[in-house]
Design an enzyme around this catalytic site. Structure first.
Site, mmCIF file in Angstrom:
data_model
loop_
_atom_site.group_PDB
_atom_site.id
_atom_site.type_symbol
_atom_site.label_atom_id
_atom_site.label_comp_id
_atom_site.label_asym_id
_atom_site.label_seq_id
_atom_site.Cartn_x
_atom_site.Cartn_y
_atom_site.Cartn_z
ATOM 1 N N SER A 194 41.589 53.737 43.321
ATOM 2 C CA SER A 194 41.156 52.971 42.142
ATOM 3 C C SER A 194 40.103 53.737 41.359
ATOM 4 O O SER A 194 39.329 54.496 41.942
ATOM 5 C CB SER A 194 40.569 51.629 42.626
ATOM 6 O OG SER A 194 39.849 51.006 41.596
ATOM 7 N N TYR A 246 34.202 46.860 48.044
ATOM 8 C CA TYR A 246 35.648 47.086 47.785
ATOM 9 C C TYR A 246 35.867 48.534 47.369
ATOM 10 O O TYR A 246 36.675 49.252 47.949
ATOM 11 C CB TYR A 246 36.146 46.128 46.693
ATOM 12 C CG TYR A 246 37.354 46.670 45.970
ATOM 13 C CD1 TYR A 246 37.232 47.240 44.699
ATOM 14 C CD2 TYR A 246 38.609 46.665 46.567
ATOM 15 C CE1 TYR A 246 38.322 47.771 44.054
ATOM 16 C CE2 TYR A 246 39.705 47.202 45.926
ATOM 17 C CZ TYR A 246 39.561 47.757 44.666
ATOM 18 O OH TYR A 246 40.641 48.314 44.026
ATOM 19 N N LYS A 259 37.790 52.083 49.244
ATOM 20 C CA LYS A 259 38.728 53.030 48.624
ATOM 21 C C LYS A 259 38.202 54.467 48.779
ATOM 22 O O LYS A 259 38.937 55.389 49.141
ATOM 23 C CB LYS A 259 38.913 52.709 47.139
ATOM 24 C CG LYS A 259 39.607 51.387 46.856
ATOM 25 C CD LYS A 259 41.042 51.376 47.360
ATOM 26 C CE LYS A 259 41.790 50.110 46.956
ATOM 27 N NZ LYS A 259 43.150 50.074 47.503
HETATM 28 C C1 WQD Z 1 37.852 43.934 32.894
HETATM 29 C C2 WQD Z 1 36.846 43.645 31.790
HETATM 30 C C3 WQD Z 1 34.897 42.463 32.565
HETATM 31 C C4 WQD Z 1 37.090 38.768 33.608
HETATM 32 C C5 WQD Z 1 38.500 45.645 38.650
HETATM 33 C C6 WQD Z 1 38.301 46.518 39.865
HETATM 34 C C7 WQD Z 1 39.347 47.610 39.872
HETATM 35 C C8 WQD Z 1 40.703 46.971 39.812
HETATM 36 C C9 WQD Z 1 40.830 46.230 38.501
HETATM 37 C C10 WQD Z 1 41.701 46.254 41.876
HETATM 38 C C11 WQD Z 1 35.398 43.867 32.224
HETATM 39 C C12 WQD Z 1 35.695 41.601 31.590
HETATM 40 C C13 WQD Z 1 36.768 40.058 33.191
HETATM 41 C C14 WQD Z 1 36.599 37.652 32.882
HETATM 42 C C15 WQD Z 1 35.514 39.145 31.355
HETATM 43 N N1 WQD Z 1 40.881 46.066 40.885
HETATM 44 N N2 WQD Z 1 35.998 40.237 32.089
HETATM 45 N N3 WQD Z 1 35.817 37.888 31.780
HETATM 46 O O1 WQD Z 1 36.276 44.962 36.691
HETATM 47 O O2 WQD Z 1 37.432 46.658 35.157
HETATM 48 O O3 WQD Z 1 38.220 46.386 37.495
HETATM 49 O O4 WQD Z 1 39.830 45.179 38.562
HETATM 50 O O5 WQD Z 1 42.427 47.169 42.089
HETATM 51 O O6 WQD Z 1 39.223 48.348 41.051
HETATM 52 O O7 WQD Z 1 37.030 47.147 39.788
HETATM 53 O O8 WQD Z 1 38.639 44.566 35.849
HETATM 54 O O9 WQD Z 1 39.794 42.652 34.843
HETATM 55 O O10 WQD Z 1 37.768 42.222 36.327
HETATM 56 O O11 WQD Z 1 37.425 43.220 34.065
HETATM 57 O O12 WQD Z 1 34.812 39.336 30.361
HETATM 58 O O13 WQD Z 1 36.856 36.463 33.225
HETATM 59 O O14 WQD Z 1 36.942 42.268 31.437
HETATM 60 O O15 WQD Z 1 33.492 42.329 32.341
HETATM 61 O O16 WQD Z 1 34.683 44.371 31.107
HETATM 62 P P1 WQD Z 1 37.515 45.646 36.245
HETATM 63 P P2 WQD Z 1 38.433 43.079 35.315
#
Ligand code: WQD
Length: 330
Positions: free
Chosen positions: A124, A148, A152
């Site tokens: 990841s 998490y 990885k």
């Molecule tokens: C994306 C953006 C949030 C939810 C994570 C893991 C990564 C992979 C993908 C597993 C960010 C914003 C999110 C919400 C929001 N996981 N957000 N409101 O954190 O980039 O990556 O998921 O394999 O390893 O680290 O993904 O989709 O959680 O967030 O504003 O309800 O959306 O702050 O900017 P992230 P995400």
């Protein structure tokens, strides 16, 4: 010879199974169904007309893993199975290290005992931590900010040490950015249990009325509109990236590739695109930043294009339309 897909009833695993079956590979699924459902096997059969062999087994059950290798002629493993919620990992580090690392070690023992030396590992972009700059290349420094992501990183290190000790092994580390979207049939997609941690499944549930509004985690980041920027990649592009990665198994040792699009989109870019493509308003509120989040993260995906001949081809509109199509059906 078969390809074992651990976590094959999960979001990325199921799309990868479909891609591999459609390209003529024989696929076997191992999954403990902790974050997916057995009917995904039915959906894979509906899409491909092929029903993959399915073992409901937990990687922590070493005898169960041995049974899968005893009963089949497996020459390659695509290893997705693992816990993956960032926030949950901060609250339950021991469970995350045990599940993800011990599970992987059990898999490696049984691979070696059964002369299976080819492994593609689901890593990841989270292993890059807070990058010095973007776009991110594979040779950037690695650091993690949550258990998490650390699992990885540790598994990547274990695989590197294994390849140093035993030159029969070929390992490909695939560092995913942000997979979203779904297969055009709408039969398989991102369907997490409970309240989604990730952005897109949260947005689709707001669109369906299952959740009242989206919480945008902060709009005071150093980005074009203040909200977090990520590299969203269609899950079908991610799946085909795994098929292209099989080529890299022809050489011994460890290869590393980013699987991203090279484009960064903000939270509000996603909301606006989703509303425009699907004709649905997504109410949202700006809230505090989420702990551990970074401002910007997107890939330099040129190495995979150069060495694997792989490039993401699907755009944001298709990602948003397919995600909504899946939610409507489920
Ligand atoms: C994306 C953006 C949030 C939810 C994570 C893991 C990564 C992979 C993908 C597993 C960010 C914003 C999110 C919400 C929001 N996981 N957000 N409101 O954190 O980039 O990556 O998921 O394999 O390893 O680290 O993904 O989709 O959680 O967030 O504003 O309800 O959306 O702050 O900017 P992230 P995400």
């Amino acid at each position: 010879m078969s390809i074992l897909v651990t976590g094959g009833t999960g979001y990325i695993g199921s799309h990868t199974c479909v891609d591999f079956i459609e390209k003529g590979k024989e696929v076997i699924i191992l999954d403990n169904l902790s974050n997916s459902k057995a009917e995904v096997v039915d959906y894979i059969e509906q899409i491909t007309s092929v029903r993959p062999k399915f073992y409901e087994i937990d990687l922590l059950d070493r005898d169960g893993v041995k049974k899968v290798f005893d009963e089949n002629d497996i020459d390659t493993v695509i290893h997705f199975a693992g816990l993956k919620a960032v926030g949950e990992s901060v609250a339950k580090p021991v469970e995350y290290y045990h599940n993800n690392i011990t599970g992987t070690l059990n898999l490696l023992f049984e691979m070696r005992d059964h002369n299976c030396f080819n492994l593609v590992f689901s890593s990841s972009a989270t292993v890059y931590g807070k990058p010095e700059s973007v776009p991110i290349r594979e040779d950037f420094p690695l650091s993690t900010t949550n258990p998490y992501g650390t699992t990885k990183l540790y598994i990547e290190r274990i695989l590197e040490d294994l390849c140093i000790a035993d030159d029969r092994f070929s390992v490909v580390l695939l560092r995913y950015f942000n997979p979203i979207g779904a297969h055009e049939s709408g039969l398989i997609g991102d369907n997490p249990n409970g309240i989604p941690n990730n952005l897109m499944p949260y947005v689709t549930r707001v669109a369906k009325g299952k959740l009242p509004h989206l919480n945008v985690f902060g709009n005071d980041y150093e980005t074009h509109d203040g909200t977090g920027v990520r590299d969203y990649i269609h899950v079908l592009d991610l799946a085909s990236g795994h098929f292209s990665a099989l080529k890299a198994l022809e050489k011994r040792g460890v290869s590393v590739y980013n699987l991203g699009t090279g484009n960064g989109y903000s939270v509000l870019d996603i909301v606006n695109a989703f509303e425009r493509v699907n004709g649905i308003r997504i109410p949202y509120q700006i809230t505090e930043r989420r702990k551990g989040d970074i401002a910007e993260c997107f890939a330099d995906a040129s190495k995979a294009e150069r060495e694997l001949g792989w490039k993401a081809t699907r755009g944001l509109d298709e990602m948003c339309a397919s995600a909504w199509n899946f939610e409507k059906i489920h």
